[in-house]
Structure formats: C-alpha cells, structure tokens
Design a protein around this motif. Structure first.
Motif, mmCIF file in Angstrom:
data_model
loop_
_atom_site.group_PDB
_atom_site.id
_atom_site.type_symbol
_atom_site.label_atom_id
_atom_site.label_comp_id
_atom_site.label_asym_id
_atom_site.label_seq_id
_atom_site.Cartn_x
_atom_site.Cartn_y
_atom_site.Cartn_z
ATOM 1 N N GLU A 1 0.831 -1.204 0.000
ATOM 2 C CA GLU A 1 0.000 0.000 0.000
ATOM 3 C C GLU A 1 0.869 1.258 0.000
ATOM 4 O O GLU A 1 0.600 2.224 -0.724
ATOM 5 C CB GLU A 1 -0.935 0.000 1.214
ATOM 6 N N LYS A 2 1.941 1.206 0.760
ATOM 7 C CA LYS A 2 2.860 2.355 0.821
ATOM 8 C C LYS A 2 3.482 2.610 -0.566
ATOM 9 O O LYS A 2 3.583 3.753 -1.019
ATOM 10 C CB LYS A 2 3.932 2.065 1.875
ATOM 11 N N SER B 1 0.457 7.202 -6.204
ATOM 12 C CA SER B 1 -0.916 7.495 -6.638
ATOM 13 C C SER B 1 -1.865 7.548 -5.454
ATOM 14 O O SER B 1 -1.809 6.688 -4.560
ATOM 15 C CB SER B 1 -1.373 6.403 -7.618
ATOM 16 N N ASP B 2 -2.748 8.544 -5.470
ATOM 17 C CA ASP B 2 -3.798 8.609 -4.443
ATOM 18 C C ASP B 2 -5.069 7.942 -4.917
ATOM 19 O O ASP B 2 -5.958 7.633 -4.142
ATOM 20 C CB ASP B 2 -4.119 10.076 -4.113
ATOM 21 N N SER B 3 -5.170 7.734 -6.217
ATOM 22 C CA SER B 3 -6.468 7.336 -6.769
ATOM 23 C C SER B 3 -6.646 5.827 -6.937
ATOM 24 O O SER B 3 -7.771 5.342 -7.009
ATOM 25 C CB SER B 3 -6.671 8.022 -8.129
ATOM 26 N N ARG C 1 0.830 4.256 -2.639
ATOM 27 C CA ARG C 1 0.507 5.644 -2.241
ATOM 28 C C ARG C 1 1.646 6.625 -2.529
ATOM 29 O O ARG C 1 1.421 7.812 -2.693
ATOM 30 C CB ARG C 1 0.115 5.695 -0.756
ATOM 31 N N ASP C 2 2.860 6.107 -2.599
ATOM 32 C CA ASP C 2 3.974 6.988 -2.967
ATOM 33 C C ASP C 2 3.833 7.488 -4.404
ATOM 34 O O ASP C 2 4.493 8.448 -4.800
ATOM 35 C CB ASP C 2 5.323 6.248 -2.826
#
Ligand code: G6P
Ligand code: MN
Length: 460
Positions: free
Chosen positions: A64-65, A71-73, A68-69
C-alpha cells in the motif's frame, strides 16, 4: 486473419488487476514496477489475493505504501475471497507457491539425501512441486473465469512453469493464461551488460522448454554478437562485472556461482548459450557436491529475502518508515511489459511459453515450448525457430516426456507414471534412486498431492 485487431482490447484502462499469491516476497517489487509504468499501463485498482491471509496481511501495508507513494487514486484491496479478488478484473498476475518455502525446503532436501540434485524447479524437487501445483492452478483459472472480465488474461509466474504450462494445456486448453519466466530476461540483462548496450537493444533467438533451453543468437543492430559473448563466457561465465547492479534479484553468492557455471557448460558445447538451469541437468554431480544437504536455497531465501522483507514490514508498522527491503528489477518489469503488450496489442517480442505448433519444426506440435513470440491482445504468436540440432532435440525430448508423464501422473493419480517421470529425469541416475525419492516425497507431500495409486499390486 486479423482477428486480434478487431476484438483486441477489453478496455483502454484503467485496469483492475488482481495479484494471486499476494503474500509473496515478490509482490512489492511487482507493484513498484507497476507504479513506475503507470502512465503506460493505467490502473484503477490493485487487489491482493492469497489463501494465507496472515502472510498477506504482513506484506499488504508495504504494498500500500508503494502504491501511495505514486498514486492517491488507485483503489487497494486485500482479500482471501476469490469473488472479491476477481470480480470484473482485467488482469490477474499469478504467483502461487503451493506449500510455501517450507515445502520448497523439502523439495530440495529429500533428493539431496539420496545424492541427487535438490532444486526448486529442476529434478525430483521440481516434479514434486509440479504435483502440488497443477490442480490448484486449474482451480485458480476456474475462479478467474467465473468472476473476472470475459477477456481477462492470467499472466502466470507460478512454478514449476514448464509443468504448470503443460498441465494447463491439458486441463484448460482454452484458458487465457500466458505462462512466463524471468530467467531468459535476466540472462538477457547480463548479455546486454556484457556487450555494453541497453537491454532493449538486444534481440535474441532462443529455443527449448522453460528452464531448459538455449540462446542461439544475440543481435544488436542486426549483428550477432554471440562470438563476443563466447569470449566473455570462456573467462567469466555469464557473470557481469557488478552482478548486484545488473540484476539484484540474481546476485546472491549461489546465483553468482550459477552464472559462472555457464563457462563449463559452454566449454563443452560452445554452439549456443545455455539457460543457467542447464547446470542441473548437464553437471549434476558437481552441483550435488557443492550443495549442503542441511542448508539449501530455500533456507537462504527464508533467512535472506523473506526475513529482510518481514523485518522491514514490522519496522514500517512501528515507525512509518519503509527501508529498501525488496528488489525492483527484471522480475517485475517483465510481467508488466507482457501485460501491457496484451492490453494494447503492442506485439512486443518476448520469450514466453507457448504450444509449439511447428515453431520448432522437429519437436511435437503440442509441446509447451519456450521461444520468442509477439505478444498480441489475443495471446502470443510464436516466432518460427526452424529445426534444432539432434543433441538439443534429444535432451529436450527426454525432459518433455518426463514433464508430460508427471502431468499425466497428477491427472490420473498414477504411481507408475510418477515413477516413470522421476526415472526419466536426467538428474536421477537409476530407477532405484527414482523410487526411493518418490516414496519419501509421497510422505512429505501427503497434505498436497493427489493420491497416487499403483496399477499392479504384488506383481498382479
Ligand atoms: C529465477 C527463475 C524463477 C525462480 C527463481 C528462484 O528467477 O526464473 O523461476 O523461482 O529464479 O530464485 P530464488 O532467489 O528464490 O532462488
Ligand atoms: Mn523461472
């Protein structure tokens, strides 16, 4: 026919991608490769799927990290429910390891106790792993077909890939599964580094089965650079000056030894450049001599790659800081390239497993071979190799028969066919070795193998 053009892409993306075997140590590296290529392979959602939810839950925060590094979508889902994992999915990357590393350890140690090569995918260990994996792989295919987009592709890394590919061909011939392996592409990376060119600048010709094949040419700008490679191999094998920089995934001391062993292999047969796995078939005695029966590659991986990743995951949970604990390289990049070519009908040339259908003219039509192919949205179109010399043909036919017998043993639950498969493997010196190893393996695999029955009991 230009069918593939008409019915090509299910969607231009963004895609829903499921990773089956989400708890694998390879998952963060694959996801990192996906993130690097997000512009070329857009993703709406990544789903991790594993039947071992505990293990997957350790790896998931790291994944997940990584997402998220970048993309937020992108939606991120972690599940042990096939329906949640596969509903509407456009791609499934499969990397299951039935029995996990503890069974890999058995695959390696049992043959070694009998003085025979102990290896994950070659020799009796690979056959044992095949008997564990064929039926679960078919189950996975059925689940994907039930829930996923009708045009979904499964891109499969699950080992032992040659046997899995043959099992799938026999049991689910129409499934949209593309079986791949990163070994040729890892070798190509070394080839490119040795020649001092970019990996994409090298076009190879290659023939064989998975983990059992040979490079015949390495073209750069239309010139075959095999003569130069031969000179390098004569001194260093296929080892590059800085193995860790070329390909961190294959840079442990045991891999360095493997790259070096290309030297004796080519010293005997200089015509072609062998897949590193040929060492197990052509020099099994030296391999056994240098293997420690109490500490095999499975132990190295558990004490190395796995431990490091688990420790980093624990540290990340505590501190929110993620250290550099996994490899980003050829393994992840390759599967993403293949998926892109499938998705957008790019017709990129890659080495993959396909049904032969005449690509190697003097091998059976229905053999699952590894050759260069153009990857279209309808699957691989194999590139014609032509006839191969008798020596290689003979070796391949023996290995092919061994692997096909193993698949038949699995499907029919036949002890005799399993024994024939074990006996036919080049790493196994006698039928007595084959039987002793098989019998030990039946015991060790009682939770995994289909029951093998004997057709002739007490000579009747
Ligand atoms: C190569 C092969 C894979 C195999 C892996 C083993 O990448 O292509 O099929 O699983 O090596 O590597 P390991 O580091 O786990 O021994
Ligand atoms: Mn492989």
């Amino acid at each position: 026919m230009t069918d593939h053009v008409k019915s090509s892409v299910h969607t231009k993306g963004p895609f829903i991608l499921a990773i089956a075997g989400g708890g694998s140590t390879y998952t963060p590296g694959i996801v990192k490769s996906l993130m690097v290529k997000l512009a070329e392979f857009p993703l709406a959602e990544i789903r991790l799927y594993d039947i071992d939810s505990e293990r997957q839950n350790v790896i998931a925060p790291v994944v997940e990290k990584v997402i998220r590094d970048h993309s937020d979508s992108i939606k991120f889902t972690v599940t042990s429910e096939p329906e949640v994992a596969f509903s509407g999915a456009h791609f499934v990357f499969a990397q299951m390891r039935v029995g996990q590393y503890s069974m890999r350890e058995q695959d390696e140690k049992i043959p070694l106790r009998h003085g025979v090569v102990g290896q994950e995918t070659c020799g009796p260990g690979g056959l044992a792993y095949g008997l564990r994996t064929i039926l679960p792989m078919v189950e996975l295919i059925d689940l994907v077909e039930r829930y996923a987009d009708k045009k979904a592709w499964i891109v499969n890394y699950s080992n032992p890939a040659a046997i899995v590919a043959e099992g799938v061909r026999r049991l689910r011939p129409d499934a949209r599964v593309l079986n791949i392996c990163d070994m040729p592409v890892a070798a190509m990376r070394n080839i490119a580094a040795i020649l001092g060119v970019d990996r994409d600048a090298v076009t190879v010709n290659y023939f064989g089965l998975n983990h059992f094949g040979w490079f015949t040419h390495a073209f750069v700008d239309g010139v075959d650079r095999m003569p130069e490679l031969r000179k390098h191999v004569a001194k260093f094998g296929l080892l590059t000056e800085d193995a860790a920089a070329t390909d961190p995934q294959h840079a442990d001391p045991s891999w360095v030894k493997t790259w070096r062993n290309i030297q004796p292999l080519m010293e005997h047969f200089p015509e072609y450049l062998p897949n590193p796995y040929m060492q197990y078939y052509l020099m099994p005695n030296q391999i056994v001599e240098h293997q420690d029966p109490d500490y095999t590659r499975a132990n190295e991986v558990m004490d190395g790659r796995e431990k490091k990743l688990f420790a980093a995951a624990a540290e990340y949970k505590k501190t929110g800081i993620l250290s550099d604990a996994f490899h980003v390289g050829v393994h992840g990049a390759f599967i993403v390239d293949v998926a892109r070519s499938l998705a957008f009908d790019l017709r990129q040339r890659h080495l993959v497993m396909v049904e032969n259908r005449g690509a190697i003219a003097n091998l059976p039509y229905d053999a699952m071979v590894e050759v260069p192919a153009y990857i279209t949205s309808q699957g691989p179109e194999a590139i014609t190799v032509g006839k191969i010399p008798l020596f290689y043909k003979g070796l391949i036919e023996q290995q092919l028969a061994c692997e096909q017998l193993l698949v038949e043993a699995t499907i029919e639950g036949s002890y005799e066919k399993a024994l024939q498969a074990f006996t036919l493997n080049r790493t196994v010196p006698t039928m007595q070795h084959a039987k002793a190893i098989l019998d030990d393996m039946i015991e060790a695999n009682s939770d995994y193998w289909p029951k093998l029955k004997k057709a002739f009991v007490d000579g009747v």
